[in-house]
Every structure is written in structure tokens, then in C-alpha cells.
Enzyme design. Structure first.
Site, PDB file in Angstrom:
ATOM      1  N   GLY A 148       0.838  -1.185   0.000  1.00  0.00           N
ATOM      2  CA  GLY A 148       0.000   0.000   0.000  1.00  0.00           C
ATOM      3  C   GLY A 148       0.873   1.234   0.000  1.00  0.00           C
ATOM      4  O   GLY A 148       1.937   1.264  -0.618  1.00  0.00           O
ATOM      5  N   THR A 225       8.743  -1.836  10.002  1.00  0.00           N
ATOM      6  CA  THR A 225       8.331  -0.467  10.322  1.00  0.00           C
ATOM      7  C   THR A 225       6.808  -0.379  10.287  1.00  0.00           C
ATOM      8  O   THR A 225       6.243   0.699  10.142  1.00  0.00           O
ATOM      9  CB  THR A 225       8.932   0.538   9.323  1.00  0.00           C
ATOM     10  OG1 THR A 225       8.622   0.131   7.984  1.00  0.00           O
ATOM     11  CG2 THR A 225      10.440   0.632   9.486  1.00  0.00           C
ATOM     12  N   ALA A 226       6.140  -1.522  10.449  1.00  0.00           N
ATOM     13  CA  ALA A 226       4.682  -1.579  10.346  1.00  0.00           C
ATOM     14  C   ALA A 226       4.048  -1.666  11.728  1.00  0.00           C
ATOM     15  O   ALA A 226       3.812  -0.647  12.378  1.00  0.00           O
ATOM     16  CB  ALA A 226       4.268  -2.758   9.469  1.00  0.00           C
ATOM     17  N   ARG A 227       3.797  -2.881  12.211  1.00  0.00           N
ATOM     18  CA  ARG A 227       3.184  -3.087  13.521  1.00  0.00           C
ATOM     19  C   ARG A 227       3.938  -4.189  14.262  1.00  0.00           C
ATOM     20  O   ARG A 227       4.231  -5.245  13.700  1.00  0.00           O
ATOM     21  CB  ARG A 227       1.699  -3.460  13.389  1.00  0.00           C
ATOM     22  CG  ARG A 227       0.814  -2.304  12.926  1.00  0.00           C
ATOM     23  CD  ARG A 227       0.755  -1.201  13.973  1.00  0.00           C
ATOM     24  NE  ARG A 227      -0.136  -0.098  13.613  1.00  0.00           N
ATOM     25  CZ  ARG A 227       0.263   1.047  13.091  1.00  0.00           C
ATOM     26  NH1 ARG A 227       1.551   1.229  12.804  1.00  0.00           N
ATOM     27  NH2 ARG A 227      -0.606   2.008  12.831  1.00  0.00           N
ATOM     28  N   GLU A 256       4.780  -3.075  22.714  1.00  0.00           N
ATOM     29  CA  GLU A 256       4.267  -1.708  22.820  1.00  0.00           C
ATOM     30  C   GLU A 256       2.865  -1.669  23.408  1.00  0.00           C
ATOM     31  O   GLU A 256       2.030  -2.509  23.111  1.00  0.00           O
ATOM     32  CB  GLU A 256       4.204  -1.062  21.430  1.00  0.00           C
ATOM     33  CG  GLU A 256       5.540  -0.796  20.808  1.00  0.00           C
ATOM     34  CD  GLU A 256       5.386  -0.188  19.416  1.00  0.00           C
ATOM     35  OE1 GLU A 256       4.466   0.617  19.237  1.00  0.00           O
ATOM     36  OE2 GLU A 256       6.182  -0.538  18.528  1.00  0.00           O
ATOM     37  N   HIS A 287       9.225   3.452  17.324  1.00  0.00           N
ATOM     38  CA  HIS A 287       8.018   3.684  16.518  1.00  0.00           C
ATOM     39  C   HIS A 287       8.010   5.110  15.954  1.00  0.00           C
ATOM     40  O   HIS A 287       7.042   5.861  16.118  1.00  0.00           O
ATOM     41  CB  HIS A 287       6.748   3.437  17.338  1.00  0.00           C
ATOM     42  CG  HIS A 287       5.559   3.082  16.493  1.00  0.00           C
ATOM     43  ND1 HIS A 287       4.740   2.027  16.780  1.00  0.00           N
ATOM     44  CD2 HIS A 287       5.058   3.648  15.357  1.00  0.00           C
ATOM     45  CE1 HIS A 287       3.767   1.959  15.871  1.00  0.00           C
ATOM     46  NE2 HIS A 287       3.948   2.929  14.996  1.00  0.00           N
ATOM     47  N   ALA A 289       9.276   5.705  12.576  1.00  0.00           N
ATOM     48  CA  ALA A 289       9.534   5.673  11.134  1.00  0.00           C
ATOM     49  C   ALA A 289       8.721   6.733  10.403  1.00  0.00           C
ATOM     50  O   ALA A 289       9.208   7.367   9.469  1.00  0.00           O
ATOM     51  CB  ALA A 289       9.234   4.294  10.568  1.00  0.00           C
TER      52      ALA A 289
END
Length: 312
Positions: A148, A225-227, A256, A287, A289
């Protein structure tokens, strides 16, 4: 329309909404219960990650027309229920996609060239050249899961390197001039580097586990760098120990809290995390990015533009 802002953001967001004729209230300190008691007075609210927007909260938002989330993901919101109440969900992945792409590339280059390790050694009086011999991206295959806004941004950054970029996505026909879409099996067969660009869903939770890692033909480098919930940390550590994963760049962690703050308030670090922070082939960031000076403004502007397009 009346809007309440529940998290601080770039001031342009409120300034521009004021100019559009919206009434803007700010409440960054009240409890969720106190917000629930007055949320019926508002047509919309703006939030980052202060608390979860669940069914009970939505039920009290009797006049709500939109939720603006200043960020890329909507996992803190019961989206299905909100949509059933005809509440528009407005997120801003366009606002920080460039930042995420640059940060991901920075992590990859730092890992390949051992920059963090070399910097620490020089500061400690060590001048070790052979031990810090790096790798080149040239000729490598970079596999992306999720193509995406964020995946496309990273692929664009890689365009100047002589690499093959592949992606796997649950949506069809998302590949473009920067990336070839392939099956998950082909991606696992060919990739030297795996980079995650997926939202937090039931499909992506604990996705990178022992079985998933073992299906890769080659040892590989992991970027996330997502979740954080996408990676089972103990399985990542086991793969690092045996060399199946050669190194990792992690901007997010499964530990987190939803607020992304006060990560270890009890000072009881998980064993797997203790391994990560001691590893020379692991780079960690908190977190951030998508958390640049520029993206702070872009995120706010994106939210304003989408509200304006829908309601003005």
C-alpha cells in the site's frame, strides 16, 4: 460542525478547520469516561492513539459524523461498528509514507554497513576495519509484504539501487514499475531481505513466527516499520541465534502499549527483548519511522483536506 481534538497535532489542523467554519475544542487530559460524557456534543473528533474507540464509546457519540485519525492505521477503532453507524473514518497514510520509506531504507543501509556497531566501537577507542566489512545492496532481492502507501514508498526509494523488488499482498494487481507482485511462496524462495508494510489485522498478528521464518529458502534480513504485533519476538530471536535471520531493523515491537509510550514501566524487560538490545546486528527505534518534522505537518494537512472534501 463541532470537533473535539483528543491528541495534540500540528497547529495547522485546528487553524485550517477554524477557517473552514468548524468549531474546535481541545481536551488532551480528561479520562476516557469524561470524554464519553460529552462526546454527544460533537460532530467529529481527531485522535492519534490516546485510547481505543470501541462500541461503547461510539454508542455515546450520538451526533458523530467522522473520526479523524492522524496516522496511517485504524486498528484502535472499531471500524466495522463505526461504519454501521454511518461514521466516516478518515486516516492519513499519505502523510507519513515518505518518512516510513526513508526510515526503512536507512535501517537497511545501516544494518548492511554495520554503522551502529562501528560508531560505538570508535567511540570506545576501537578501530576495527575487517570486523566492520559491510554488504552491498547491489544484486539483492528485497521482498515486501504489504504494498500500500508504505510499501510503495519503500520500493520507490529502492529504485536507485540495482536490486529486484518483489511484493506479496492480499489484494491483486498492486504491482507497479517499482515492484513485481508475486506469490508468498515465491517471495519466500527468493528474498534476501524481508520488509513488512502491513496494517494490524487478524491476518497479520503473529504472522512472522517460527513456521513462517523456516519457509524462507535463504537466510535473510528482517525490517519491520509496520506493527509490532506482526512479529513473534521469541521466534525472531531464535532465528537470529541460529543465523536464519541475519539481522533485524525494528521500529516497532510486540511489547508496545497502545499509547506507544512508557514501554516498560515496570522495568521488567522480556528475555527476548534483552537479547535484541544486546545484539550488534539489530537496530531499534521507538516507533518513529513515520514521525518526522515534515510528516507531522503532512499528516495534519491530509486530515484537513479529507474533511474539507467530504463536508465542505
Amino acid at each position: 460542525m463541532k470537533v473535539i481534538h483528543l491528541d495534540t497535532n500540528h497547529p495547522l489542523l485546528i487553524n485550517q478547520l477554524n477557517k473552514l467554519g468548524f468549531t474546535n475544542d481541545e481536551d488532551y487530559l480528561s479520562s476516557k469516561e469524561d470524554i464519553e460524557a460529552k462526546i454527544h456534543n460533537y460532530d467529529g473528533f481527531i485522535i492519534r492513539s490516546r485510547f481505543k474507540i470501541d462500541k461503547a464509546f461510539i454508542d455515546k457519540s450520538t451526533n458523530l459524523k467522522f473520526i479523524g485519525r492522524v496516522g496511517a492505521g485504524l486498528e484502535n477503532i472499531d471500524c466495522e461498528y463505526a461504519i454501521s453507524k454511518n461514521i466516516a473514518l478518515i486516516a492519513a497514510p499519505e502523510g507519513n509514507r515518505n518518512a516510513v520509506g526513508e526510515h526503512t531504507l536507512g535501517m537497511l543501509l545501516s544494518l548492511f554497513n554495520k554503522l551502529n556497531k562501528a560508531d560505538k566501537e570508535i567511540r570506545a577507542g576501537k578501530w576495527l576495519r575487517e570486523e566492520n566489512r559491510g554488504l552491498e545492496l547491489d544484486g539483492k532481492t528485497i521482498g515486501l509484504i504489504g504494498y500500500g502507501n508504505m510499501g510503495k514508498s519503500f520500493a520507490k526509494k529502492l529504485k536507485g539501487f540495482d536490486v529486484d523488488v518483489l511484493c506479496y499482498d492480499i489484494k491483486s494487481n498492486v504491482g507497479d514499475e517499482n515492484c513485481k507482485q508475486v506469490s508468498l511462496e515465491e517471495l519466500q524462495q527468493r528474498s534476501d531481505v524481508l520488509s513488512l508494510h502491513t496494517p494490524q489485522t487478524t491476518l497479520t498478528r503473529n504472522m512472522i513466527n517460527k513456521a513462517f521464518i523456516n519457509r524462507f529458502k535463504k537466510s535473510f534480513w528482517l525490517l519491520n516499520t509496520a506493527r509490532g504485533t506482526s512479529v513473534v519476538t521469541k521466534d525472531l530471536v531464535a532465528a537470529l541465534k541460529r543465523g536464519k535471520i541475519l539481522g533485524a531493523g525494528l521500529d516497532v515491537l510486540e511489547y508496545e502499549k497502545s499509547s506507544f509510550e512508557n514501554l516498560f514501566s515496570d522495568n521488567n524487560l522480556p528475555e527476548a527483548f534483552q537479547y535484541l538490545i544486546a545484539s550488534e546486528n539489530v537496530i531499534l527505534s521507538p516507533h518513529v519511522a513515520g514521525w518526522t518534522i515534515e510528516s507531522n505537518e503532512k499528516l495534519a494537512q491530509t486530515i484537513v483536506d479529507k474533511i474539507k472534501a467530504k463536508f465542505c
